[in-house]
Design a protein around this motif. Structure first.
Motif, PDB file in Angstrom:
ATOM      1  N   GLY A  64       0.806  -1.214   0.000  1.00  0.00           N
ATOM      2  CA  GLY A  64       0.000   0.000   0.000  1.00  0.00           C
ATOM      3  C   GLY A  64       0.838   1.263   0.000  1.00  0.00           C
ATOM      4  N   ILE A  65       1.964   1.238   0.716  1.00  0.00           N
ATOM      5  CA  ILE A  65       2.870   2.392   0.760  1.00  0.00           C
ATOM      6  C   ILE A  65       3.768   2.441  -0.469  1.00  0.00           C
ATOM      7  N   ALA A  66       4.263   1.266  -0.889  1.00  0.00           N
ATOM      8  CA  ALA A  66       5.235   1.214  -1.984  1.00  0.00           C
ATOM      9  C   ALA A  66       4.594   1.388  -3.359  1.00  0.00           C
ATOM     10  N   PHE A  67       3.330   1.006  -3.508  1.00  0.00           N
ATOM     11  CA  PHE A  67       2.701   0.996  -4.831  1.00  0.00           C
ATOM     12  C   PHE A  67       2.702   2.356  -5.515  1.00  0.00           C
ATOM     13  N   PRO A  68       2.216   3.428  -4.882  1.00  0.00           N
ATOM     14  CA  PRO A  68       2.224   4.722  -5.579  1.00  0.00           C
ATOM     15  C   PRO A  68       3.628   5.233  -5.865  1.00  0.00           C
ATOM     16  N   ILE A  69       4.587   4.900  -4.993  1.00  0.00           N
ATOM     17  CA  ILE A  69       5.974   5.308  -5.221  1.00  0.00           C
ATOM     18  C   ILE A  69       6.535   4.598  -6.445  1.00  0.00           C
ATOM     19  N   LEU A  70       6.330   3.286  -6.511  1.00  0.00           N
ATOM     20  CA  LEU A  70       6.813   2.497  -7.644  1.00  0.00           C
ATOM     21  C   LEU A  70       6.116   2.912  -8.933  1.00  0.00           C
ATOM     22  N   ASN A  71       4.819   3.155  -8.834  1.00  0.00           N
ATOM     23  CA  ASN A  71       4.043   3.586  -9.995  1.00  0.00           C
ATOM     24  C   ASN A  71       4.559   4.907 -10.548  1.00  0.00           C
ATOM     25  N   GLY A  72       4.839   5.846  -9.653  1.00  0.00           N
ATOM     26  CA  GLY A  72       5.369   7.132 -10.089  1.00  0.00           C
ATOM     27  C   GLY A  72       6.752   7.013 -10.686  1.00  0.00           C
ATOM     28  N   TRP A  73       7.561   6.123 -10.116  1.00  0.00           N
ATOM     29  CA  TRP A  73       8.927   5.948 -10.615  1.00  0.00           C
ATOM     30  C   TRP A  73       8.944   5.372 -12.029  1.00  0.00           C
ATOM     31  N   VAL A  74       8.169   4.311 -12.275  1.00  0.00           N
ATOM     32  CA  VAL A  74       8.178   3.699 -13.606  1.00  0.00           C
ATOM     33  C   VAL A  74       7.550   4.632 -14.647  1.00  0.00           C
ATOM     34  N   SER A  75       6.701   5.554 -14.185  1.00  0.00           N
ATOM     35  CA  SER A  75       6.079   6.499 -15.114  1.00  0.00           C
ATOM     36  C   SER A  75       7.036   7.611 -15.526  1.00  0.00           C
ATOM     37  N   LEU A  76       7.979   7.942 -14.636  1.00  0.00           N
ATOM     38  CA  LEU A  76       8.867   9.073 -14.882  1.00  0.00           C
ATOM     39  C   LEU A  76      10.258   8.679 -15.346  1.00  0.00           C
ATOM     40  N   THR A  77      10.672   7.440 -15.102  1.00  0.00           N
ATOM     41  CA  THR A  77      12.031   7.037 -15.434  1.00  0.00           C
ATOM     42  C   THR A  77      12.261   6.970 -16.947  1.00  0.00           C
ATOM     43  N   SER A  78      13.484   7.237 -17.338  1.00  0.00           N
ATOM     44  CA  SER A  78      13.860   7.151 -18.752  1.00  0.00           C
ATOM     45  C   SER A  78      14.569   5.837 -19.070  1.00  0.00           C
ATOM     46  N   ASN A  79      14.700   4.984 -18.070  1.00  0.00           N
ATOM     47  CA  ASN A  79      15.333   3.678 -18.249  1.00  0.00           C
ATOM     48  C   ASN A  79      14.421   2.783 -19.092  1.00  0.00           C
ATOM     49  N   VAL A  80      14.883   2.400 -20.286  1.00  0.00           N
ATOM     50  CA  VAL A  80      14.039   1.630 -21.202  1.00  0.00           C
ATOM     51  C   VAL A  80      13.738   0.235 -20.680  1.00  0.00           C
ATOM     52  N   TRP A  81      14.569  -0.272 -19.756  1.00  0.00           N
ATOM     53  CA  TRP A  81      14.354  -1.602 -19.201  1.00  0.00           C
ATOM     54  C   TRP A  81      13.262  -1.600 -18.133  1.00  0.00           C
ATOM     55  N   VAL A  82      12.921  -0.418 -17.674  1.00  0.00           N
ATOM     56  CA  VAL A  82      11.930  -0.300 -16.607  1.00  0.00           C
ATOM     57  C   VAL A  82      10.676   0.428 -17.072  1.00  0.00           C
ATOM     58  N   SER A  83      10.850   1.399 -17.958  1.00  0.00           N
ATOM     59  CA  SER A  83       9.742   2.284 -18.335  1.00  0.00           C
ATOM     60  C   SER A  83       8.545   1.537 -18.933  1.00  0.00           C
ATOM     61  N   TRP A  84       8.778   0.374 -19.551  1.00  0.00           N
ATOM     62  CA  TRP A  84       7.668  -0.376 -20.150  1.00  0.00           C
ATOM     63  C   TRP A  84       6.671  -0.875 -19.103  1.00  0.00           C
ATOM     64  N   LEU A  85       7.134  -0.954 -17.840  1.00  0.00           N
ATOM     65  CA  LEU A  85       6.257  -1.427 -16.774  1.00  0.00           C
ATOM     66  C   LEU A  85       5.097  -0.467 -16.513  1.00  0.00           C
ATOM     67  N   LYS A  86       5.232   0.782 -16.971  1.00  0.00           N
ATOM     68  CA  LYS A  86       4.162   1.751 -16.731  1.00  0.00           C
ATOM     69  C   LYS A  86       2.855   1.323 -17.380  1.00  0.00           C
ATOM     70  N   TYR A  87       2.927   0.483 -18.408  1.00  0.00           N
ATOM     71  CA  TYR A  87       1.716   0.019 -19.075  1.00  0.00           C
ATOM     72  C   TYR A  87       0.961  -1.022 -18.245  1.00  0.00           C
ATOM     73  N   LEU A  88       1.606  -1.544 -17.199  1.00  0.00           N
ATOM     74  CA  LEU A  88       0.965  -2.507 -16.311  1.00  0.00           C
ATOM     75  C   LEU A  88       0.388  -1.832 -15.072  1.00  0.00           C
ATOM     76  N   PHE A  89       0.741  -0.565 -14.881  1.00  0.00           N
ATOM     77  CA  PHE A  89       0.259   0.187 -13.729  1.00  0.00           C
ATOM     78  C   PHE A  89      -0.872   1.129 -14.155  1.00  0.00           C
ATOM     79  N   PRO A  90      -1.779   1.437 -13.236  1.00  0.00           N
ATOM     80  CA  PRO A  90      -2.978   2.202 -13.626  1.00  0.00           C
ATOM     81  C   PRO A  90      -2.787   3.701 -13.813  1.00  0.00           C
ATOM     82  N   PHE A  91      -1.792   4.305 -13.143  1.00  0.00           N
ATOM     83  CA  PHE A  91      -1.675   5.759 -13.181  1.00  0.00           C
ATOM     84  C   PHE A  91      -1.459   6.293 -14.598  1.00  0.00           C
ATOM     85  N   TYR A  92      -0.784   5.504 -15.410  1.00  0.00           N
ATOM     86  CA  TYR A  92      -0.488   5.934 -16.780  1.00  0.00           C
ATOM     87  C   TYR A  92      -1.766   6.199 -17.571  1.00  0.00           C
TER      88      TYR A  92
END
Length: 230
Positions: free
Chosen positions: A170-198
């Motif tokens: 519950g605490i980590a989810f919004p932090i992780l969601n925000g990170w994958v949405s903002l990161t420029s790392n191509v190995w991680v950024s694709w995960l934003k499509y699995l999270f709802p905030f995008y």
């Protein structure tokens, strides 16, 4: 299915945790409308799009950053509690496993939709405007959280473990969601499509993808539950 949904819906309103969460939603709705009116009166710098959503910003932020914590904290043991107490056997003999999983999911999802709808109605009373798109976006997030909670409760049989994970995730989810949405790392950024905030960043109908993701999680939970001994 409807009987299970009704039982879980009513059960969600019981207990001190439910009362506290509902109170937080109602207070947030009240002060969102009150504070946003103050901001609009003090500044003319808001764009027309910002003026349309400013009254519901409080509720939107609440469901985005604390929604997972609220949903999991209230319903983390929605399935494994029945398995731990062996009451699941009575349900399995009376109805299908599909009805159990779908009914429980719909019950907690309906509870959160009612909480959100009530909050938006309170806001609309003060601002004389009902923001339907933002309501649906917020509701899609609550449905996503509900599906994830059901899936986790099916995968992990011990309620004590899901109780601990409900706090951590519950605490980590919004932090992780925000990170994958903002990161420029191509190995991680694709995960934003699995999270709802995008899918709720814009005022459009892309939130429907969030409902699809929730459906996938419920489907996985159903497949796992069908193979599990009760």
């Amino acid at each position: 299915m409807l009987a299970i949904c009704k039982r879980e819906f009513i059960q969600s309103f019981k207990g001190i945790k439910s009362i506290i969460i509902i109170a937080i939603f109602l207070l947030t709705a009240y002060y969102s409308a009150d504070f946003s009116d103050l901001l609009l009166s003090l500044s003319d710098d808001f764009t027309s799009e910002e003026k349309q959503i400013i009254h519901t910003v409080g509720i939107s932020f609440l469901i985005m950053f604390l929604g997972m914590l609220f949903v999991m904290g209230l319903s983390h043991d929605i399935v494994n509690r029945e398995m731990h107490e062996r009451t699941i056997r009575f349900l399995v003999t009376r109805t299908s496993r599909t009805s159990i999983i779908v009914g429980k999911f719909l019950g907690i999802a309906l509870f959160w939709f009612v909480c959100l709808l009530t909050s938006f109605v309170i806001i609309s009373i003060f601002v004389h405007r009902f923001d339907l798109i933002t309501l649906f976006q917020s509701a899609s997030l609550a449905i996503y959280y509900s599906a994830f909670t059901v899936l986790l409760s099916v995968l992990i049989p011990k309620p004590s473990i899901t109780m601990f994970l409900s706090i951590v995730i519950g605490i980590a989810f919004p932090i992780l969601n925000g990170w994958v949405s903002l990161t420029s790392n191509v190995w991680v950024s694709w995960l934003k499509y699995l999270f709802p905030f995008y899918y709720v960043e814009e005022q459009n109908y892309s939130f429907l993808v969030v409902l699809l993701l929730a459906g996938v999680m419920v489907g996985i939970a159903l497949l796992v539950f069908r193979r599990r001994e009760c």
